[in-house]
Design a protein around this motif. Sequence first.
Motif, short mmCIF file in Angstrom:
data_model
loop_
_atom_site.label_atom_id
_atom_site.label_comp_id
_atom_site.label_asym_id
_atom_site.label_seq_id
_atom_site.Cartn_x
_atom_site.Cartn_y
_atom_site.Cartn_z
N GLY A 12 -1.70 -6.93 0.16
CA GLY A 12 -2.00 -6.93 1.91
C GLY A 12 -1.33 -7.93 2.65
O GLY A 12 -2.04 -8.14 3.52
N THR A 15 -1.07 -5.96 6.05
CA THR A 15 -2.32 -5.47 6.62
C THR A 15 -2.62 -7.19 7.28
O THR A 15 -3.11 -7.05 8.40
CB THR A 15 -3.38 -5.30 5.58
OG1 THR A 15 -2.93 -4.09 4.86
CG2 THR A 15 -4.57 -5.43 6.12
N ASP A 18 -0.38 -8.25 10.60
CA ASP A 18 -1.00 -7.91 11.67
C ASP A 18 -2.31 -8.51 12.40
O ASP A 18 -2.21 -8.76 13.45
CB ASP A 18 -1.26 -6.14 11.57
CG ASP A 18 -0.29 -5.35 11.51
OD1 ASP A 18 0.70 -5.72 12.06
OD2 ASP A 18 -0.31 -4.28 10.89
N ARG A 127 -2.18 4.42 -1.21
CA ARG A 127 -1.72 4.28 0.47
C ARG A 127 -0.91 5.27 0.83
O ARG A 127 -0.03 5.84 0.32
CB ARG A 127 -0.71 2.91 0.28
CG ARG A 127 -0.01 2.67 1.55
CD ARG A 127 0.61 1.50 1.76
NE ARG A 127 1.74 1.10 0.73
CZ ARG A 127 2.50 0.07 0.33
NH1 ARG A 127 2.07 -0.91 1.26
NH2 ARG A 127 3.52 -0.04 -0.23
N THR A 135 1.80 1.40 10.20
CA THR A 135 0.70 0.97 9.86
C THR A 135 0.29 1.61 8.43
O THR A 135 0.31 2.83 8.03
CB THR A 135 -0.46 1.48 11.04
OG1 THR A 135 -0.03 0.75 12.03
CG2 THR A 135 -1.83 1.12 10.57
N TYR A 137 -2.35 3.05 5.53
CA TYR A 137 -3.77 3.31 5.35
C TYR A 137 -4.22 3.51 3.95
O TYR A 137 -3.52 3.75 3.17
CB TYR A 137 -4.06 4.77 6.27
CG TYR A 137 -3.79 4.58 7.44
CD1 TYR A 137 -5.18 4.17 8.49
CD2 TYR A 137 -2.54 4.72 8.21
CE1 TYR A 137 -4.82 4.24 9.75
CE2 TYR A 137 -2.44 4.67 9.59
CZ TYR A 137 -3.69 4.54 10.28
OH TYR A 137 -3.31 4.13 11.68
N VAL A 198 -10.81 -6.22 4.10
CA VAL A 198 -9.82 -6.88 5.01
C VAL A 198 -10.25 -8.16 5.74
O VAL A 198 -9.58 -9.24 5.89
CB VAL A 198 -9.16 -5.87 5.79
CG1 VAL A 198 -8.20 -6.39 6.68
CG2 VAL A 198 -8.48 -4.84 4.92
#
Length: 211
Positions: A12, A15, A18, A127, A135, A137, A198
């Motif tokens: 992660g 993720t 960002d 993913r 990006t 997901y 997250v």
Amino acid sequence: MIIVLLGPPGAGKGTQADKLAARLGVPKIATGDVLRAALRDGTPRGREAKAYMDRGDLVPDSVIFGILRDVMSSPAARKGAILDGAVRTVPQAQELGIMLAELGRGVDKVLLFDISDDKLTERLGGRTVCEKCQTPYMGREPGTRCEKCGATLIRRKDDEPEAIRNRLKVYRAQTAPVIDWYDEHGMKVEKVDADGTVDEVTRRALKALEP
Ligand code: AP5
């Protein structure tokens, strides 16, 4: 503030990079994203990196040194940067230290995102990523649209089971020693439990960044 994010593939890092970049107002610099963009644009750097990346091997240190030099001396990184996956070998950690010292700067924090192999294999298997803005997901099919920029979602070639196994092997052999290197060089590596939502993980990371 210059923050180095470490952790296995799928932990992660991207993720959270960002989230932290938005929160701290500094750019995210992800060498994987830089390399994939170079590959998409067909540049010499991208062509050199392709075979390594598809197999899940690390690209040569010399390629990464070039990227780090470009980005760390750019005006965008003047206030700091979140370095996502930009340090994966001991020579890269050494070179980054030298480069930053020349600019009168240094690494302020190192975060290690910690997660079980089962969990990260599950994450990488599910993913998709935007082919344009990259990006990531979960639970979205390839061919659907990116929420951020409207481009198409794809599966990464290195998210195939064999490449995932190799990436984990490479992480243990070449990147895990970076943790000890930072410890031995007076930089405490802050471990962040990466199993959770997250937002939970972001909260833990921000806590780990507190002085
Ligand atoms: P890179 O793109 O950096 O790949 P990686 O390190 O293997 O990391 P990933 O992008 O796979 O995972 P991540 O930790 O960022 O997780 P993410 O946030 O996407 O590098 C690719 C390749 O480039 C390397 O193999 C190498 O060849 C080359 N390279 C790059 N840098 C290099 C360097 N310095 N030296 C040499 N070679 C280099 O999350 C994964 C999934 O989980 C996503 O779907 C996401 O939506 C989901 N997710 C994230 N967090 C959560 C959560 N809390 N709960 C549920 N799902 C979550």
